[in-house]
Write a protein that holds these residues in place. Structure first.
Motif, short mmCIF file in Angstrom:
data_model
loop_
_atom_site.label_atom_id
_atom_site.label_comp_id
_atom_site.label_asym_id
_atom_site.label_seq_id
_atom_site.Cartn_x
_atom_site.Cartn_y
_atom_site.Cartn_z
N GLY A 71 87.58 -17.82 90.40
CA GLY A 71 89.01 -17.55 90.48
C GLY A 71 89.82 -18.71 91.01
O GLY A 71 90.98 -18.52 91.41
N GLU A 72 89.24 -19.91 91.04
CA GLU A 72 89.94 -21.08 91.56
C GLU A 72 90.88 -21.69 90.53
O GLU A 72 91.76 -22.48 90.88
CB GLU A 72 88.94 -22.14 92.02
N LEU A 73 90.69 -21.38 89.26
CA LEU A 73 91.56 -21.90 88.21
C LEU A 73 92.59 -20.85 87.81
O LEU A 73 92.41 -19.66 88.02
CB LEU A 73 90.73 -22.29 86.98
N SER A 74 93.67 -21.33 87.24
CA SER A 74 94.70 -20.43 86.72
C SER A 74 94.23 -19.87 85.38
O SER A 74 93.91 -20.63 84.46
CB SER A 74 96.02 -21.18 86.55
N LYS A 75 94.18 -18.57 85.30
CA LYS A 75 93.74 -17.91 84.07
C LYS A 75 94.95 -17.75 83.15
O LYS A 75 95.88 -16.99 83.45
CB LYS A 75 93.11 -16.56 84.38
N LEU A 76 94.92 -18.47 82.03
CA LEU A 76 96.02 -18.39 81.08
C LEU A 76 95.84 -17.24 80.09
O LEU A 76 96.81 -16.57 79.72
CB LEU A 76 96.15 -19.72 80.32
N GLU A 77 94.60 -17.02 79.66
CA GLU A 77 94.32 -15.94 78.71
C GLU A 77 92.94 -15.37 79.02
O GLU A 77 92.12 -16.00 79.68
CB GLU A 77 94.34 -16.45 77.25
N GLY A 78 92.68 -14.15 78.52
CA GLY A 78 91.36 -13.56 78.61
C GLY A 78 91.14 -12.78 79.89
O GLY A 78 92.08 -12.48 80.65
N SER A 79 89.87 -12.46 80.13
CA SER A 79 89.49 -11.67 81.29
C SER A 79 88.15 -12.16 81.83
O SER A 79 87.32 -12.67 81.08
CB SER A 79 89.39 -10.18 80.93
N VAL A 80 87.97 -11.97 83.16
CA VAL A 80 86.74 -12.36 83.84
C VAL A 80 86.36 -11.21 84.76
O VAL A 80 87.19 -10.72 85.53
CB VAL A 80 86.91 -13.65 84.66
N SER A 81 85.10 -10.80 84.71
CA SER A 81 84.63 -9.73 85.60
C SER A 81 83.24 -10.10 86.11
O SER A 81 82.41 -10.62 85.36
CB SER A 81 84.59 -8.38 84.87
N ILE A 82 83.02 -9.83 87.38
CA ILE A 82 81.73 -10.09 88.03
C ILE A 82 81.38 -8.87 88.86
O ILE A 82 82.21 -8.35 89.60
CB ILE A 82 81.79 -11.35 88.92
N GLN A 83 80.13 -8.43 88.75
CA GLN A 83 79.65 -7.30 89.53
C GLN A 83 78.66 -7.79 90.58
O GLN A 83 77.68 -8.47 90.26
CB GLN A 83 78.97 -6.27 88.62
N GLY A 84 78.94 -7.44 91.83
CA GLY A 84 78.05 -7.81 92.92
C GLY A 84 78.59 -8.97 93.74
O GLY A 84 79.46 -9.73 93.29
N PRO A 85 78.10 -9.11 94.97
CA PRO A 85 78.53 -10.23 95.83
C PRO A 85 78.10 -11.57 95.24
O PRO A 85 77.05 -11.68 94.59
CB PRO A 85 77.83 -9.94 97.16
N VAL A 86 78.91 -12.60 95.51
CA VAL A 86 78.72 -13.92 94.92
C VAL A 86 78.40 -14.92 96.01
O VAL A 86 78.97 -14.87 97.11
CB VAL A 86 79.98 -14.37 94.14
#
Length: 692
Positions: free
Chosen positions: A117-132
């Motif tokens: 999530g450090e970059l600006s998301k211009l399009e699309g989607s990102v999902s992560i399950q669980g601690p990182v």
């Protein structure tokens, strides 16, 4: 013109003059506050990381489901900048080891930043399950002990810590450090080598027991055999992280056959994706990378074959547990009944005090500022300029004395037919003396400011030059907050506060001498009261300076802690956000700021104590002058009495700033060289005693 009108008016004008002298400082403070407010407002209005850019679920991913999903993702470092990643489509199932390769600048590290999530998301989607958990390409190490860096705020589990250190090839290093796992890493990990810092960063992530691991080229700073050991014991299919989702950005191409899936990036887009064998059959971008790495003389993107001798790394420097495992284990987990354990461990795990680098208070001087410190500043100003400044202050004070004495003579002139015969002459001479005093005061103040500029310039250059020539051990022992404090806040004190305090000190010192002279000459009986009052003045000043110096040193040390923590937090901001550790770091910052302010409060109390006592002594001086004038009224003229009392009143409004300035001399950085001489003969070298 009589004594009543002349000296009452003069006293009122002096009070108004000292009051209006603060008006420019008030205006300056308002303007400075406005500038600071505008800068803070501009900073707070900058673009921030979007917390909703990544759909992060704290629950762990079920088996055989995708832990990471990126659909049609387009990312940029800022919304106004061009995209650095284009139309990324990526799914990573649970337990998969995904290797990301590509040429330099292809966007490998940017891909991990997008997942965080450090970059600006211009399009699309990102999902992560669980601690990182995240391992950056450039290792970030806190200025704490090794064990605190690994645990990173988690509860200590000695057995798990032992397994993590062993798998990350840190056991030999822990054994060679002077205090074992309690050895302080130093500022930015100065006591550790680059490979040690990288393995410590990896151990911090492994100890987290996360579900998703984002590894940004953790093998780059490691030797070949150590890197192979770390991959086999940590990242690989049989390592500690087996069963977790791992995305490994790497230039070590020889580890690709052990990856479950490979993504090849080119120009910010996915060129191809699949297993190692599939990509070899396609003869696409991966084959081009492998061919480029095999070319002789090519720096390459990494090794294509594992180095010889890595299948049995137990005998290497970064190997697995040696045969003396129980002895080494005692250094990590001490037994209370074992003398050998205590000797090796030094301190228990829950008592990190007493080991590592010296603290700030250990290097802090105590007591009054030494005379050599004042002489150093005066030498920086220059002897001719110092003598010239004293001469100008003396001249303006003599003009002030003559002006007051001339006014007393004017008030005592006889009146004929309601007029004084020499009024015109008295007025012209009084005005001329006032002009001479103003010119002398302006010249003396200008000289002090010019001397302050000269001294601050020379001292700053010397400080910068000495720090630039300091050995590496100086930076290992000196926190970055100390350097920031010296080059910012305390340099500002030398630039602004010390010349102003020196000017106030000279003004009030000469003014106090004038008052003492006038009172004793006009009423010799007042000597009985003036001498004890001067001794009390000196006693209060001496007591105040001794305590004020130490309070300011404590305040400076606490401020350095704040600067160090802020700088360290900013440098590791990405890691802190990845581990979701913002709360503890904010709490630590608040605690350090509170501690800094807690030290500032006694200093303010000491200032008020000095002000109250000097105000009392000033009133005592006025009372002594008035009482002696009443007792000697038979042979004193009204003008001389008015001159004596009005002069005594001048010490009342603000006698303290000149004395406050004596406690504002900043204390120097320890460990800097005083001179440098380079001479080599039969040169031998070794690392520092910390074992780095």
């Amino acid at each position: 013109m009589d004594a009543e009108k002349a000296f009452v008016t003069l006293t009122v004008l002096n009070i108004l003059n000292k009051a209006q002298a603060f008006l420019p400082f008030s205006i300056h403070s308002v303007v400075q506050a406005r500038v600071s407010f505008d800068r803070l407002a501009a900073f707070l209005c900058l673009e921030e990381v979007d917390p909703e850019a990544v759909d992060l679920s704290p629950s762990r991913c079920p088996a055989r489901e995708d832990c990471i999903r990126v659909q049609e993702g387009t990312f940029a470092w800022a919304r106004e900048s061009p995209p650095c990643l284009h139309r990324i489509n990526l799914t990573v199932p649970r337990g998969c080891l995904l290797a990301v390769v590509g040429p330099v600048g292809a966007g490998k590290s940017s891909l991990l930043s997008a997942l965080l999530g450090e970059l600006s998301k211009l399009e699309g989607s990102v999902s992560i399950q669980g601690p990182v958990a995240y391992v950056p390409q450039e290792a970030w190490v806190q200025n704490t002990s090794v064990v605190e860096n690994v645990c990173f705020g988690q509860e200590l589990d000695p057995l798990w810590l032992e397994r993590v250190l062993e798998a990350c090839a840190l056991w030999p290093d822990v054994g060679s450090l002077p205090a074992g796992i309690h050895t302080q890493a130093g500022e930015q990990g100065m006591t550790l080598s680059g490979g040690q810092k990288q393995r410590l960063s990896l151990a911090r992530a492994v100890y987290r027991r996360a579900a998703v691991y984002l590894l940004d080229d953790p093998l780059a700073a490691l030797d070949a055999h150590v890197g192979q050991h770390v991959f086999n014991q940590v990242i690989g299919p049989d390592g500690l992280l087996q069963g977790t989702t791992r995305i490994l950005v790497t230039h070590s191409l020889h580890v690709l056959p052990q990856a479950d899936c490979i993504v090849v990036l080119e120009d910010g887009a996915i060129a191809e994706m699949g297993s190692f064998q599939e990509l070899l059959h396609r003869k696409g971008a991966l084959v081009g990378l492998l061919d480029g790495a095999r070319q002789p003389g090519d720096g390459g993107e990494g090794e294509t074959e594992p180095p010889a001798g890595t299948k049995d790394p137990s005998g290497s420097a970064g190997g697995t547990r040696p045969q003396d495992g129980p002895e080494r284990s005692m250094k990590l987990v001490p037994e209370k009944d074992s003398a050998t354990s205590e000797a090796q461990m030094g301190v228990p795990l829950d008592d990190p005090e007493g080991t590592g680098q010296p603290k700030e208070e250990d290097n802090m001087p105590y007591g009054r500022v030494k005379a050599t410190m004042y002489l150093t500043y005066l030498r920086a100003v220059g002897t001719p300029l110092c003598l010239y400044t004293l001469f100008l202050f003396l001249c303006q004070q003599v003009a002030s004395f003559c002006r007051g004495y001339w006014l007393s003579l004017w008030a005592d002139d006889p009146t004929v037919d309601g007029r004084q015969t020499q009024a015109a002459l008295r007025g012209w001479v009084f005005g001329l003396l006032g002009c001479l005093q103003a010119i002398g005061l302006f010249a003396s103040m200008a000289t002090v400011l010019l001397g302050g500029i000269r001294a601050s310039t020379l001292l700053f250059r010397k400080l910068l030059w000495d720090v630039a020539r300091s050995p590496i051990g100086f930076f290992e022992q000196t926190p970055i907050g100390n350097l920031l404090n010296r080059f910012s806040k305390e340099t500002d004190i030398v630039d602004v506060d010390i010349p102003d305090r020196l000017r106030s000190l000279l003004m009030y010192a000469f003014g106090l001498l004038e008052v003492a002279l006038v009172v004793t000459v006009a009423t010799p009986l007042a000597v009985v009261a003036v001498l004890p009052l001067l001794l009390l003045y000196a006693g209060f000043q001496r007591l105040y300076v001794a305590s004020s110096c130490q309070l300011r040193r404590l305040e400076s040390a606490r401020y350095s802690f704040v600067c160090s923590h802020v700088a360290e937090t900013f440098q590791g901001g990405t890691v802190i956000r990845a581990f979701r550790a913002q709360g503890p770091f904010v709490a630590q910052s608040n605690a350090r700021v509170d501690e800094s302010q807690r030290v500032s409060f006694p200093r303010l109390v000491a200032d008020r104590w000095l002000a109250a006592n000097l105000e009392l002594l000033g009133n005592g001086l006025v009372f002594a002058a008035a009482l002696c004038a009443v007792l000697s009224k038979a042979h004193l003229s009204p003008g001389l009495v008015g001159f004596s009392v009005s002069a005594a009143l001048q010490v009342l409004p603000h006698p303290q700033p000149g004395l406050w300035g004596a406690g504002r001399t900043p204390w120097p950085l320890p460990g800097g060289p005083s001179r440098t001489q380079v001479q080599t003969s039969n040169h031998l070298g070794k690392h520092s005693s910390t074992g780095a």
